[in-house]
Enzyme design. Structure first.
Site, mmCIF file in Angstrom:
data_model
loop_
_atom_site.group_PDB
_atom_site.id
_atom_site.type_symbol
_atom_site.label_atom_id
_atom_site.label_comp_id
_atom_site.label_asym_id
_atom_site.label_seq_id
_atom_site.Cartn_x
_atom_site.Cartn_y
_atom_site.Cartn_z
ATOM 1 N N GLY A 54 -3.374 45.471 -3.383
ATOM 2 C CA GLY A 54 -4.606 45.517 -3.203
ATOM 3 C C GLY A 54 -5.253 44.592 -2.204
ATOM 4 O O GLY A 54 -4.446 43.726 -1.784
ATOM 5 N N CYS A 81 2.762 42.304 -5.000
ATOM 6 C CA CYS A 81 1.866 41.645 -3.952
ATOM 7 C C CYS A 81 0.544 41.288 -4.736
ATOM 8 O O CYS A 81 0.681 40.196 -5.700
ATOM 9 C CB CYS A 81 1.520 42.688 -2.949
ATOM 10 S SG CYS A 81 0.413 41.903 -1.790
ATOM 11 N N TYR A 82 -0.257 41.936 -4.688
ATOM 12 C CA TYR A 82 -1.632 41.480 -5.509
ATOM 13 C C TYR A 82 -1.378 41.593 -7.061
ATOM 14 O O TYR A 82 -1.985 40.615 -7.786
ATOM 15 C CB TYR A 82 -2.910 42.400 -5.203
ATOM 16 C CG TYR A 82 -4.056 42.498 -5.833
ATOM 17 C CD1 TYR A 82 -5.105 41.336 -5.552
ATOM 18 C CD2 TYR A 82 -4.453 43.290 -7.158
ATOM 19 C CE1 TYR A 82 -6.233 41.308 -6.150
ATOM 20 C CE2 TYR A 82 -5.686 43.006 -7.749
ATOM 21 C CZ TYR A 82 -6.565 42.021 -7.263
ATOM 22 O OH TYR A 82 -7.592 41.723 -8.078
ATOM 23 N N HIS A 168 6.289 44.097 -0.449
ATOM 24 C CA HIS A 168 6.180 45.239 -0.903
ATOM 25 C C HIS A 168 7.689 46.101 -0.857
ATOM 26 O O HIS A 168 8.041 46.515 0.308
ATOM 27 C CB HIS A 168 5.264 45.996 0.033
ATOM 28 C CG HIS A 168 3.956 45.560 0.179
ATOM 29 N ND1 HIS A 168 3.035 46.337 -0.692
ATOM 30 C CD2 HIS A 168 3.272 44.686 0.693
ATOM 31 C CE1 HIS A 168 1.708 45.753 -0.581
ATOM 32 N NE2 HIS A 168 1.789 44.775 0.276
ATOM 33 N N GLU A 170 8.038 48.954 -1.775
ATOM 34 C CA GLU A 170 7.716 50.670 -1.627
ATOM 35 C C GLU A 170 7.793 50.917 -0.299
ATOM 36 O O GLU A 170 7.918 52.119 -0.075
ATOM 37 C CB GLU A 170 6.595 50.984 -2.363
ATOM 38 C CG GLU A 170 5.354 50.471 -1.477
ATOM 39 C CD GLU A 170 4.848 48.994 -1.938
ATOM 40 O OE1 GLU A 170 5.603 48.253 -2.397
ATOM 41 O OE2 GLU A 170 3.493 48.661 -2.183
ATOM 42 N N ASP A 226 2.098 73.771 4.784
ATOM 43 C CA ASP A 226 1.133 73.187 3.782
ATOM 44 C C ASP A 226 0.354 74.186 3.056
ATOM 45 O O ASP A 226 0.199 74.455 1.774
ATOM 46 C CB ASP A 226 0.260 72.190 4.331
ATOM 47 C CG ASP A 226 0.903 71.085 5.048
ATOM 48 O OD1 ASP A 226 2.158 71.192 4.976
ATOM 49 O OD2 ASP A 226 0.589 70.185 5.852
ATOM 50 N N LYS A 368 5.233 65.255 3.054
ATOM 51 C CA LYS A 368 5.709 66.600 3.420
ATOM 52 C C LYS A 368 6.988 66.955 3.071
ATOM 53 O O LYS A 368 7.277 68.237 2.554
ATOM 54 C CB LYS A 368 5.676 66.180 5.042
ATOM 55 C CG LYS A 368 6.083 67.606 5.832
ATOM 56 C CD LYS A 368 4.669 68.191 6.122
ATOM 57 C CE LYS A 368 4.653 69.379 7.063
ATOM 58 N NZ LYS A 368 3.070 69.804 7.183
#
Ligand code: XMP
Length: 512
Positions: A54, A81-82, A168, A170, A226, A368
């Site tokens: 965050g 992290c946060y 991070h 991710e 999409d 996607k």
């Protein structure tokens, strides 16, 4: 209910990326508001909790804080992290407030692999983006990894199953970050890897039904990936309560309208309405050659036609859209302004508000490639699911200068030849985009005994991963030769074919 991992969202742009990594491990996760009461998480029987990053400092006045009772639920917690700062703050460690943020690559040295880093090499490049820093471990914790700037880059309390990582995992820039998340899920939380695309579809169908009830949904179908997947998913959920509108703006490729009618009307039996507006678009574009002006006219006319055709369908409560999770491309600098690089989704000119329609966006959380998988699982054909991008203004920005029906016809025919050859050679799916551009330039040639004076077609074939940069595709010469001779032989009005060898930057992919 599948085994659920709760992701508490503290406002990071990367929360959806965490969710995506969890899906990659075939585990179900749900994103919760950071303040969700622990009792709710217990009620949902969550198997583990991830605290997202965050932008705030834990000391900020309005810093988002979780319900402290989440640490007493008895389930594993991973703070990112946060999230680590929160652990420090709530579990009696110490966090040092720092005004400057630390961004960029660092090298993680793993001291004790434990269960979080099981199977990973000792040194890994990781991506940092944080301000505050943990300076004293909370009781019960120990450091399991360090970076140059932080002795507590990774920490664990193996007894309570609490883990914290300052960087991070991710993002793509963190080496083996996905494995760290996998270790947390499958090892520490001991959930099973069994959440699949089919489960996503089943759940999405339930959600759509619950949201729509007996209502009616309208959806603008462009034929792109999409909106096609959104249409197929909505149709699976609510069948005849869905009506799709396809605008024929006169700037479509050869056979495109027929293909859409055939697939959605005949095959899926979707209530499909085609707004036949080609003449209107061409009338408004007559004599206009400035690219921006062309785009504006096409955009405005589209909204007008679309709105009119929605109104003609009658009362509806919802507008369906194939919005994807904004393309937070993994190369985005987290330290920069990610919002500036995110492709925001454009509602069609404020139309939902004007028509008092509620938005329904069943693909909102997906990326996607995940949408493509959903499309495949829903039975959409390969040429739809793996279709190359096509710009909204269509051939309008591929006829250079002013647009006339004759020029469009030449471009359509040339483009059809190119696509046929790209398909049959297999290159269509290997490149990012392949298309023809009509150049309003006449050049001299010979055909048999006759002198000709005809137009030029440029071939634009590029490789790219995100359209931000692109390189011209090195197609085999014999393929280029075949495309060129077929176009000059088969398409009347074309006397010359050229191949665009410009990269982006400085050239853009489209010519206008
Ligand atoms: P450029 O030409 O800017 O294109 O390098 C990057 C990518 O975006 C597509 N493109 C558009 N897509 N509406 C769209 O939906 C547009 O107005 C538009 N203009 C360009 C282009 O085809 C390429 O994939």
């Amino acid at each position: 209910m599948p085994q659920t991992i709760a992701v508490l969202d503290f406002g990071s742009q990367l929360t959806q990326v965490i969710a995506r990594r969890i899906r990659e491990c075939q585990v179900y996760s749900k994103i919760y508001h950071y303040s969700t009461p622990a009792a709710k998480l217990r009620e949902d029987n969550v198997a583990g909790i991830i605290l997202s990053g965050g932008p705030q400092s834990v000391y900020a006045k309005k810093a988002p804080h979780p319900d402290p009772a989440i640490f007493t639920l008895g389930v594993p917690v991973l703070g990112i992290c946060y999230g680590v700062q929160l652990m420090g703050h709530f579990l009696e460690g110490e966090v040092e407030h720092s005004k400057a943020r630390e961004y960029g690559h660092g090298v993680l040295t793993i001291q004790k692999p434990g269960r979080l880093f099981a199977g990973l090499p000792k040194k890994l490049r990781v991506w940092n983006s944080h301000g505050d820093k943990l300076t004293k471990l909370p009781p019960g914790f120990r450091a399991i990894g360090t970076t140059e700037n932080s002795p507590f880059a990774a920490i664990e309390d193996a007894k309570r199953n609490f883990y914290g990582i300052q960087f991070h995992p991710e993002v793509f820039h963190t080496e083996r970050g996905g494995d760290m998340i996998r270790n947390f899920l499958l090892g520490i939380c001991a959930v099973k890897a069994e959440w699949t695309t089919r489960d996503f579809i089943t759940q999405a169908v339930e959600k759509i039904r619950a949201q729509v009830g007996n209502g009616r949904v309208l959806l603008g179908l462009s034929g792109g990936v999409d909106s096609s997947v959104a249409a197929a998913l909505l149709h699976k959920a609510i069948g005849k309560q869905l009506t799709c509108v396809f605008v024929d703006n006169g700037l479509l490729r050869k056979g495109e309208r027929k293909a859409v009618e055939k697939l959605y009307g005949d095959h899926f039996h979707i209530d499909l309405r085609v707004a036949d507006a080609g003449k209107l678009f061409l009338r408004r574009l007559k004599g206009v050659s400035e690219p921006e002006q062309k785009r504006k006219i096409i955009g405005r006319t589209f909204v007008e036609v679309f709105e009119k055709s929605l109104k003609s369908i009658g009362r509806a409560e919802f507008l369906g859209q194939g919005t994807l999770y904004p393309d937070v491309i993994e190369s985005v600098s987290i330290g920069g302004n990610p919002a500036a690089l995110i492709k925001t989704h454009h509602n069609v000119g404020g139309l939902p508000e004007r028509m008092k329609l509620k938005l329904i966006e069943p693909l909102r959380e997906l990326f996607k490639d995940e949408v493509r998988r959903v499309g495949e699982a829903l039975g959409l054909p390969q040429e739809v699911v793996w279709r190359q991008p096509f710009p909204g203004p269509g051939l309008g920005v591929r006829v250079m200068g002013d647009i006339t029906p004759d020029k469009l016809e030449i471009l359509r025919n040339a483009d059809a030849v190119l696509q046929e050859e790209m398909m049959s050679s297999g290159f269509y799916y290997k490149v990012w985009q392949s298309f023809c551009v009509f150049l309003p330039v006449k050049t001299v040639g010979v055909f048999g005994d006759e002198r000709t004076y005809d137009y030029v077609i440029a071939l634009r074939v590029v490789e790219s991963t995100d359209a931000m940069t692109a390189d011209w595709a090195k197609l085999p010469h014999d393929l280029l030769q075949k495309i060129s001779s077929r176009i000059t032989n088969e398409v009347r009005g074309v006397g010359r074919v050229v191949f665009d060898i410009s990269s982006k930057p400085p050239a853009t992919i489209e010519w206008e």
